[in-house]
Design a protein around this motif. Structure first.
Motif, PDB file in Angstrom:
ATOM      1  N   VAL A   1       0.860  -1.176   0.000  1.00  0.00           N
ATOM      2  CA  VAL A   1       0.000   0.000   0.000  1.00  0.00           C
ATOM      3  C   VAL A   1       0.902   1.233   0.000  1.00  0.00           C
ATOM      4  N   LEU A   2       0.705   2.088  -0.975  1.00  0.00           N
ATOM      5  CA  LEU A   2       1.496   3.320  -1.079  1.00  0.00           C
ATOM      6  C   LEU A   2       0.542   4.500  -1.048  1.00  0.00           C
ATOM      7  N   GLY A   3       0.883   5.522  -0.310  1.00  0.00           N
ATOM      8  CA  GLY A   3       0.084   6.749  -0.319  1.00  0.00           C
ATOM      9  C   GLY A   3      -1.357   6.553   0.115  1.00  0.00           C
ATOM     10  N   ASN A   4      -1.593   5.573   0.970  1.00  0.00           N
ATOM     11  CA  ASN A   4      -2.953   5.320   1.496  1.00  0.00           C
ATOM     12  C   ASN A   4      -3.975   5.062   0.400  1.00  0.00           C
ATOM     13  N   ILE A   5      -3.524   4.471  -0.692  1.00  0.00           N
ATOM     14  CA  ILE A   5      -4.425   4.123  -1.792  1.00  0.00           C
ATOM     15  C   ILE A   5      -4.669   2.620  -1.781  1.00  0.00           C
ATOM     16  N   TYR A   6      -5.929   2.268  -1.846  1.00  0.00           N
ATOM     17  CA  TYR A   6      -6.314   0.863  -1.760  1.00  0.00           C
ATOM     18  C   TYR A   6      -7.178   0.484  -2.949  1.00  0.00           C
ATOM     19  N   GLN A   7      -7.056  -0.789  -3.361  1.00  0.00           N
ATOM     20  CA  GLN A   7      -7.952  -1.328  -4.380  1.00  0.00           C
ATOM     21  C   GLN A   7      -8.968  -2.212  -3.686  1.00  0.00           C
ATOM     22  N   ILE A   8     -10.216  -1.885  -3.874  1.00  0.00           N
ATOM     23  CA  ILE A   8     -11.307  -2.639  -3.267  1.00  0.00           C
ATOM     24  C   ILE A   8     -11.967  -3.448  -4.380  1.00  0.00           C
TER      25      ILE A   8
END
Lengths: 337, 337
Positions: A201-208
């Motif tokens: 996880v980079l930069g608080n970006i997530y794939q849902i």
């Protein structure tokens, strides 16, 4: 690129529909040899070039440099896996780069349609039409009872993965996120890093996204992922608007500092750059800063600090400038208004 | 103020000559009661107001607020001790604030002359002349054999302390400083923080001065401190000009970041602000930055971030704004070119 020069500064950065398909006349990629993989590529090149209404580029991965491959991964046109496979592989993209079709990844064909923002319905229609169009010229491996046949059992059925890429800095900073994700996983929702399976996880970006594709209709699957995402957005927004005076003051200080560092640092690792850009994105969205947004959207800048994107600039490798220096330069230049 | 609007951005920020004197007709301050202390003040007020060629302000410390006292300490016009003494005390300053005479500190009279930079000779002449002028109208406690009599044994003799305020960021960052200071202490050289005895080192600024005042002539004492300081300057300069490629790269990155934080932070403690200003001072002196110096010199800005100076701005206390927020505001405003 679909994300360039657009306003994307919201919690939901983008979404994607992915369909896994295989051809009935060929072995699954995991079982293919070089020769067979070439044949799939040749066959698809011929057939898909004739599809009416599409203007595709056909990029065989053997023909491009490692840095170019990495850039394709970083801009989400191919998966990390495709860039590592030793068999002949290919990606087919439209000019806008919001459609990409990976050939000989885990499955023969992986159709991907992506767009900024939350409105997934239109993207699903695009993907579905493309799937139908391909289905008219090629014969898919399809089982009457189970649906589409795929290499991995989790994709059998619809072969569909619907995913949203979301930026959840406050849920992350407050630590709420781990509990939420735990319970989502129990509901068959997968949470992954920005580059999918097994990535950080980079930069608080997530794939849902949905975990399984069997036993539900496409529209059901999409609706589930959409609802979960909407719920996360509301939680993130709630925290942003319900900060205590003290927390808000600390946050303002932090977000201003992050901007200052990005604006002046001469060396930045990808992890730090992503974290700082996440802060700056949050700062603009919360209306904290007393200066204007840069003309590039913050997600664009996040992609800009990825290794392949940074290095694909021409002079960089020749002059032997360290990556962290180049990245900082890149960001400084693009942070300007 | 002597430091305002001047170029002081060198390793030696300033120097000071201090002379400790006592009056023959009064007990030493440590032994005085309220009444006697008042008498000293009254007496000195009358006599020193008549000195020809000086235009003094007489500031009795009882008459001013704690914040004003603190500001006098922070701008080096009085010692921290003078601001804490419960007896009546006074400071006499000229308009340029490069002469200050403390009354009823450890001794009845402490003459201080200070100036920016390294040229201590002229400052010594000013102090010596002032001492002579005072000596003509008042009778000093003087012993034929020992010289000037003072409260503390270390000041007996010449009563002179010559000191240089030096900024040694690279000697500090590399850790060389502790060893050097150890050996200097053995030679009778005292190293102290920016505000003298018992004060913390802030922003890598040190006061270098003679420990004892007995048995040597004034010019000898001054020469010793001057030589030691010159030696420290050379050491600091040597490190600055002999950095390895890698160290220099790291330093550049660090110094740019410090500037970025100062420029954008919304809250700053005095310790952090001093450390960042020290970095920025170093950055300008080493010619690292690709932008211009602010119009205020960096030492001036270091003084600006001290508590009393920050709080003495009018609106601050009324509006109940936290000190760290005010300090950050103060610095941002003054960092502009």
């Amino acid at each position: 690129m679909w994300y360039e020069g657009r306003t994307l500064d919201h919690i939901v950065i983008s979404h994607r529909i992915r369909l896994a398909r295989n051809l009935v006349d060929y072995k699954f990629p995991v079982k293919m040899n070089q020769q067979e993989a070439y044949e799939v590529i040749r066959h698809l090149k011929v057939e898909l070039a004739q599809l009416i209404g599409y203007d595709f580029d056909f990029i065989e991965l053997e023909a491009i440099s490692d840095i170019e491959k990495q850039k394709l991964v970083e801009t989400h046109l191919i998966s990390p896996l495709l860039s590592q496979i030793h068999l002949p592989t290919m990606v087919i993209c439209n000019k806008e780069r919001d459609i990409s079709i990976m050939i000989n990844e885990e499955d023969h064909i992986r159709v991907q349609c992506m767009q900024g923002g939350q409105s997934i319905q239109k993207t699903w229609e695009t993907a579905s039409k493309l799937d139908d169009d391909i289905g008219k010229v090629l014969e898919y491996a399809f089982h009457k009872e189970y649906g589409h046949m795929t290499s991995c059992i989790t994709n059998v059925g619809t072969g569909l993965r619907a995913s949203f890429m979301v930026h959840l800095p406050m849920l992350s900073k407050t630590g709420h996120i781990s509990k939420i994700f735990e319970s989502l996983q129990k509901l068959g929702i997968q949470i992954r890093g920005m580059y999918g399976e097994g990535t950080k996880v980079l930069g608080n970006i997530y794939q849902i996204s949905n975990q399984l594709t069997l036993g539900r209709s496409e529209t059901d699957l999409i609706a589930i992922v959409k609802n979960v995402t909407q719920n996360l957005v509301e939680k993130e927004e709630y925290i942003r608007t319900h900060l205590s005076e003290t927390t808000k003051r600390g946050l303002i200080n932090k977000l201003y500092r992050s901007y200052g560092i990005l604006r002046y640092a001469r060396e930045l690792s990808v992890e730090e750059a992503m974290e700082l850009l996440s802060d700056v994105k949050l700062g603009f969205e919360m209306g904290i800063y007393d200066f204007k947004k840069p003309s590039h959207n913050l997600y664009e800048m996040m992609l800009m600090c990825q290794e392949g994107v940074v290095l694909s600039g021409s002079q960089s490798i020749k002059e032997n400038i360290p990556l962290n220096i180049l990245r900082a330069e890149h960001i400084r230049k693009h942070l300007e208004i």
